[in-house]
Design an enzyme around this catalytic site. Structure first.
Site, short mmCIF file in Angstrom:
data_model
loop_
_atom_site.label_atom_id
_atom_site.label_comp_id
_atom_site.label_asym_id
_atom_site.label_seq_id
_atom_site.Cartn_x
_atom_site.Cartn_y
_atom_site.Cartn_z
N ASP A 285 0.83 -1.21 0.00
CA ASP A 285 0.00 0.00 0.00
C ASP A 285 0.86 1.26 0.00
O ASP A 285 2.04 1.24 0.38
CB ASP A 285 -0.89 0.04 1.24
CG ASP A 285 -2.03 -0.97 1.17
OD1 ASP A 285 -2.05 -1.78 0.23
OD2 ASP A 285 -2.89 -0.95 2.08
N ASP A 286 0.23 2.35 -0.44
CA ASP A 286 0.71 3.74 -0.26
C ASP A 286 1.79 4.20 -1.25
O ASP A 286 2.30 5.31 -1.11
CB ASP A 286 1.24 3.97 1.17
CG ASP A 286 0.17 3.77 2.23
OD1 ASP A 286 -1.01 3.64 1.85
OD2 ASP A 286 0.51 3.74 3.42
N HIS A 336 -5.95 2.73 -4.13
CA HIS A 336 -5.91 2.88 -2.66
C HIS A 336 -6.34 4.29 -2.27
O HIS A 336 -5.89 4.82 -1.25
CB HIS A 336 -4.50 2.58 -2.14
CG HIS A 336 -4.42 2.37 -0.66
ND1 HIS A 336 -5.36 1.65 0.06
CD2 HIS A 336 -3.50 2.81 0.27
CE1 HIS A 336 -5.02 1.64 1.33
NE2 HIS A 336 -3.91 2.34 1.50
N HIS A 340 -5.53 9.06 0.73
CA HIS A 340 -5.52 8.21 1.92
C HIS A 340 -6.39 8.74 3.06
O HIS A 340 -6.00 8.71 4.25
CB HIS A 340 -4.08 8.00 2.42
CG HIS A 340 -3.90 6.70 3.16
ND1 HIS A 340 -4.20 6.56 4.50
CD2 HIS A 340 -3.46 5.49 2.76
CE1 HIS A 340 -3.94 5.32 4.89
NE2 HIS A 340 -3.48 4.64 3.85
N HIS A 428 3.78 -2.28 3.11
CA HIS A 428 3.84 -0.91 2.60
C HIS A 428 5.21 -0.68 1.96
O HIS A 428 6.23 -0.88 2.63
CB HIS A 428 3.61 0.11 3.73
CG HIS A 428 2.29 -0.05 4.40
ND1 HIS A 428 2.08 -1.02 5.37
CD2 HIS A 428 1.10 0.61 4.26
CE1 HIS A 428 0.83 -0.94 5.80
NE2 HIS A 428 0.21 0.04 5.14
#
Length: 466
Positions: A285-286, A336, A340, A428
């Site tokens: 993620d991210d 995603h 965020h 991540h």
């Protein structure tokens, strides 16, 4: 004037006329002899002018080619240049057996054959340019087997030089592809239409594997996308039948093994009670992150495993080339959100904007439209899922907790202690400790026999956290 004087005058005029006549004849004879001498000279004395024209033509023929071997054509050659050169050769009366005549004709035949390839392959540039031959070519959508056979016959070349071989190969391959497409259509026609009755899986499964193999080999060719869609629909029906039978029937090991040899069927059965394989999906993620994503990609390449990257729209905007690199290396990209946020704390309109804007940003950077998304913090629940019925919500069942620890070994131990037969791991790609932990996690899972798959193949039974 007397009679005698008149007679003498007439005689004098006649004599003058005769002299003029004789002089004229003499001049004509002299001119004629001069012309004969010139003709004779042209016949028996070598002509510097004719010799110069032959040399000029030889040079013009050479200019049609890229090299002295006269096999590959000059990439700057035009149809006008070739026709002009052929005309010069024919005008000089050069015999058909002479090399310069043959090379001029060969240049014309090769040029026309290469030109016609643009009617066969879907490409915006020349299929062959100089010594460069395009690879991984796809046929034009409207091309038929009959048309390629006609074009191929018309432009079939004789000879054994490298360019001739390449041209003939391209026409042969185009014909073979369309023959194979026709075969796939026939194979699809042999699959049962009605699966409501008893299905003989022992016969059907090898048929599915055969069709799938042909479809994979012909990916991107005309009609294959339609055939692929029809095949996937059929396999989904077969998978439903198998799952229904599995409730009352115990399949033998050989039949189960055959089921999972068909990748399309395997995806439909993945995570079901029939799937005894150890499956793991690495998800990050991210990102993309300029410091760490490339390191992750290098490690994945080292161990030849694939992963899924849930990208933030704002990071893709900052690093579009890195997002594209993920796709180019064979990994999946997913959504995603853009910035965020906690989707549970914002309105439906804001949620839609977060996801839809990121869809567009990812497509612009990679050419891929994501089919999956992950809610930041896993928050949003059924409300968010219902907003995106066309997308798959993906969560996780093992948290690496790399966002808590900066110790690679502790991250590895946490993952190893919580692994399940079917696991989606949350990580991540924005920490060095995450990168370093992969050198421990991946080889360990490979040693245990885990297969690395995409998240949907793991068969998670739930789409969100309450």
């Amino acid at each position: 004037m007397s009679h005698t004087d008149g007679a003498e005058s007439r005689v004098s005029r006649r004599a003058s006329q005769e002299r003029k006549k004789r002089n004229l004849i003499s001049k004509i004879v002299v001119i004629g002899l001069g012309l004969l001498v010139c003709v004779a000279a042209a016949m028996f004395i070598p002509s510097d002018s004719a010799q110069f024209n032959t040399q000029e033509v030889q040079a013009a023929v050479q200019q049609l080619y890229l090299n002295e071997q006269q096999d590959y054509l000059n990439p700057d050659v035009t149809r006008e240049m070739i026709e002009d050169t052929v005309e010069k050769v024919e005008h000089l009366g050069i015999k058909e057996t002479e090399a310069v005549y043959q090379k001029a004709q060969e240049a014309r035949q090769k040029f026309l054959a290469i030109e016609a390839l643009s009617n066969v392959y879907a490409t915006e540039t020349a299929v062959i340019e100089g010594e460069s031959v395009q690879a991984d070519l796809k046929l034009k959508e409207d091309l038929t087997l009959a048309s390629i056979q006609e074009i191929s016959t018309r432009h079939q070349l004789t000879g054994e030089d490298e360019l001739t071989t390449q041209i003939n190969r391209l026409y042969t391959e185009a014909t073979q592809v369309l023959e194979e497409v026709a075969t796939v259509e026939e194979l699809l026609g042999t699959l049962p239409n009605d699966l409501s009755g008893e299905v003989n899986l022992t016969e059907l499964l090898p048929q599915l594997i055969e069709v799938e193999t042909e479809l994979e080999r012909l990916e991107g060719q005309p009609s294959i996308e339609t055939f692929q869609s029809d095949f996937e629909d059929k396999v989904t029906e077969v998978a439903d039948v198998i799952k229904e039978q599995a409730e009352t029937t115990e399949f033998d090991e050989a039949l189960l093994e055959t089921m999972f040899k068909c990748n399309t069927l395997s995806k439909n059965l993945s995570g079901s009670i029939l799937d005894s394989r150890k499956l793991v999906s690495l998800t990050f993620d991210d990102g993309p992150n300029p410091l760490y994503t490339q390191q992750v990609l290098d490690i994945l390449a080292k161990y030849e495993v694939k992963a899924t990257f849930f990208l933030l729209g704002q990071e893709v905007e900052r690093h579009p080339d890195l997002a594209k690199k993920i796709v180019e290396e064979g990994h999946m990209v997913a959504n995603h959100s853009f910035g965020h946020p906690n989707l549970a704390e914002i309105s439906d309109e804001e949620v839609l904007k977060e996801i839809n804007q990121t869809q567009d940003v990812i497509f612009d950077a990679t050419g891929v439209t994501p089919t999956m998304y992950r809610m930041p913090y896993g928050a949003g629940g059924a409300r968010v899922v219902n907003l995106f019925p066309e997308l798959e919500s993906v969560i996780w069942n093992v948290d690496s907790e790399d966002w808590i620890s900066d110790d690679a070994y502790l991250i590895y131990e946490n993952v190893a202690a919580n692994m399940l037969p079917h696991t989606v791991i949350l990580m991540h790609d924005k920490h060095q400790s995450t990168v370093d932990s992969l050198e421990l996690i991946i080889p360990d899972l490979l040693d245990q026999g885990y297969e690395f798959v995409d998240p949907l193949e793991v068969g998670m039974e739930f789409l969100y956290y309450e």
